[in-house]
Design an enzyme around this catalytic site. Structure first.
Site, PDB file in Angstrom:
ATOM      1  N   HIS A   6       0.826  -1.203   0.000  1.00 44.63           N
ATOM      2  CA  HIS A   6       0.000   0.000   0.000  1.00 44.63           C
ATOM      3  C   HIS A   6       0.867   1.263   0.000  1.00 44.63           C
ATOM      4  O   HIS A   6       1.569   1.538   0.963  1.00 44.63           O
ATOM      5  CB  HIS A   6      -0.879  -0.040   1.259  1.00 44.63           C
ATOM      6  CG  HIS A   6      -1.847   1.078   1.379  1.00 44.63           C
ATOM      7  ND1 HIS A   6      -1.759   2.028   2.365  1.00 44.63           N
ATOM      8  CD2 HIS A   6      -2.937   1.398   0.637  1.00 44.63           C
ATOM      9  CE1 HIS A   6      -2.760   2.884   2.237  1.00 44.63           C
ATOM     10  NE2 HIS A   6      -3.489   2.520   1.194  1.00 44.63           N
ATOM     11  N   HIS A  45      -1.385  10.344  -2.786  1.00 45.69           N
ATOM     12  CA  HIS A  45      -2.664   9.953  -2.175  1.00 45.69           C
ATOM     13  C   HIS A  45      -3.598  11.104  -1.830  1.00 45.69           C
ATOM     14  O   HIS A  45      -4.761  11.108  -2.215  1.00 45.69           O
ATOM     15  CB  HIS A  45      -2.425   9.102  -0.921  1.00 45.69           C
ATOM     16  CG  HIS A  45      -3.692   8.774  -0.224  1.00 45.69           C
ATOM     17  ND1 HIS A  45      -4.222   9.547   0.794  1.00 45.69           N
ATOM     18  CD2 HIS A  45      -4.593   7.777  -0.428  1.00 45.69           C
ATOM     19  CE1 HIS A  45      -5.366   9.034   1.194  1.00 45.69           C
ATOM     20  NE2 HIS A  45      -5.621   7.958   0.475  1.00 45.69           N
TER      21      HIS A  45
END
Ligand code: G3P
Ligand code: CA
Length: 311
Positions: A45, A87
């Site tokens: 991730h 992100h």
């Protein structure tokens, strides 16, 4: 037990070997990728982001060295139309700049330090080598790892990133990532996934969901964008509607410490053709629990911890 004459056994063995080789040759890389989704997938991730600044080359290099199945990333678009790996909507948390990412050109974003914040937040894992880490473009990531990695790419905040799907599919085609079985595209926004599919219907898609308690009735779970009903109410037809365009589903496990999915949800998704990947699981105990529940993969900031469990 009936024994075969040696000559027959040898020729059968040769035949089985040849048949297996032929079957493999007949499987395209994209088909192989879809088959692999039936096995357990380790998904790094934002790279190995528990150990190095998220979404930077060093975080992806570490995860790649550990031989994870997928490098997870969030794609966004700059003010001058370049695809970057980042992100948050804002650059405040993970850089020395301020403001919304889409307001800046690539050149301006490249001038930021996206590594030092990590050292300040994580003194135990701090490394001077992280200082000055630059924001990555998708091109740089693809040029660096090429077809030697698989990429699990989220179309992040599609409303804030107009043109993202078009730019992404163009980039995937340019780097031959689709037919070579190198990419999954994930999104919380069904419309974004359907747009990707319209542009290239070979791209394997993952529908992300986020379940949380309804404001009106805390005992009832709902899904963020409404793409499915909550886990207690979801039907086979609901799973099938997702399976019509997606090859899997990515879900949260906990909301505020409360389990939002269980083994029954996982099994029913799978029975409807949807492997289940769960985000973002960093504690070994939770990894083990979800593996026992039968998930098909986990997103984690600590792929090293997860790899210890699957090896
Ligand atoms: O993409 C799976 C997971 O990463 C979704 O949450 O907020 O970390 O992108 P987020
Ligand atoms: Ca993501």
């Amino acid at each position: 037990m009936q024994r075969l004459p040696l000559v027959t056994a040898v020729s059968l063995g040769l035949f089985a070997g040849a048949a297996a080789t032929q079957a493999m040759a007949d499987t395209s890389p994209l088909e192989q990728q879809l088959k692999d989704l039936q096995s357990f997938q380790v998904i790094a991730h934002r790279g190995a982001s528990g150990h190095a600044p998220e979404s930077t080359m060093v975080a992806y290099e570490l995860a790649h060295e550990w031989d994870v199945d997928y490098l997870e990333l969030d794609a966004q678009i700059t003010a001058d139309g370049e695809l970057v790996v980042f992100h948050d909507d804002s650059i405040d948390r993970t850089s020395d700049g301020e403001g919304e990412i889409n307001d800046y050109t690539l050149e301006e974003l490249k001038a930021l330090d996206t590594g030092t914040w990590f050292n300040e937040e994580n003194p135990d894992s701090a490394d001077t080598a992280f200082e000055g880490a630059q924001m990555l473009t998708l091109d740089e990531l693809f040029d660096h790892f090429g077809h030697d990695a698989r990429y699990y790419i989220e179309t992040k905040s599609p409303q804030l990133n107009p043109g993202l799907e078009e730019a992404l599919v163009e980039k995937l085609e340019e780097h031959d990532m689709i037919e070579s079985g190198r990419v999954l595209v994930q999104s919380f926004e069904q419309d974004s996934l359907l747009k990707v599919q319209e542009l290239n219907d070979d791209v394997p898609l993952i529908q992300l969901v986020w379940y949380y308690p309804s404001e009106e009735d805390n005992s009832r779970l709902v899904e963020w964008t409404g793409v499915t009903p909550g886990p207690a109410e979801i039907t086979d037809e609901d799973f099938q509607e997702v399976a019509d365009y997606a090859v899997g589903i990515g879900t949260n496990y906990l909301y505020d410490g409360r389990e939002v999915i269980d083994a029954d949800f996982i099994q029913r998704a799978q029975e409807n053709g949807l492997p289940v990947h769960v985000y973002t699981i960093n504690e070994t105990e939770e990894m083990e629990r979800l593996m026992e529940m039968g998930v098909n993969g986990l997103f984690t900031n600590y792929p090293d911890r997860l790899l210890e469990l699957v090896e």
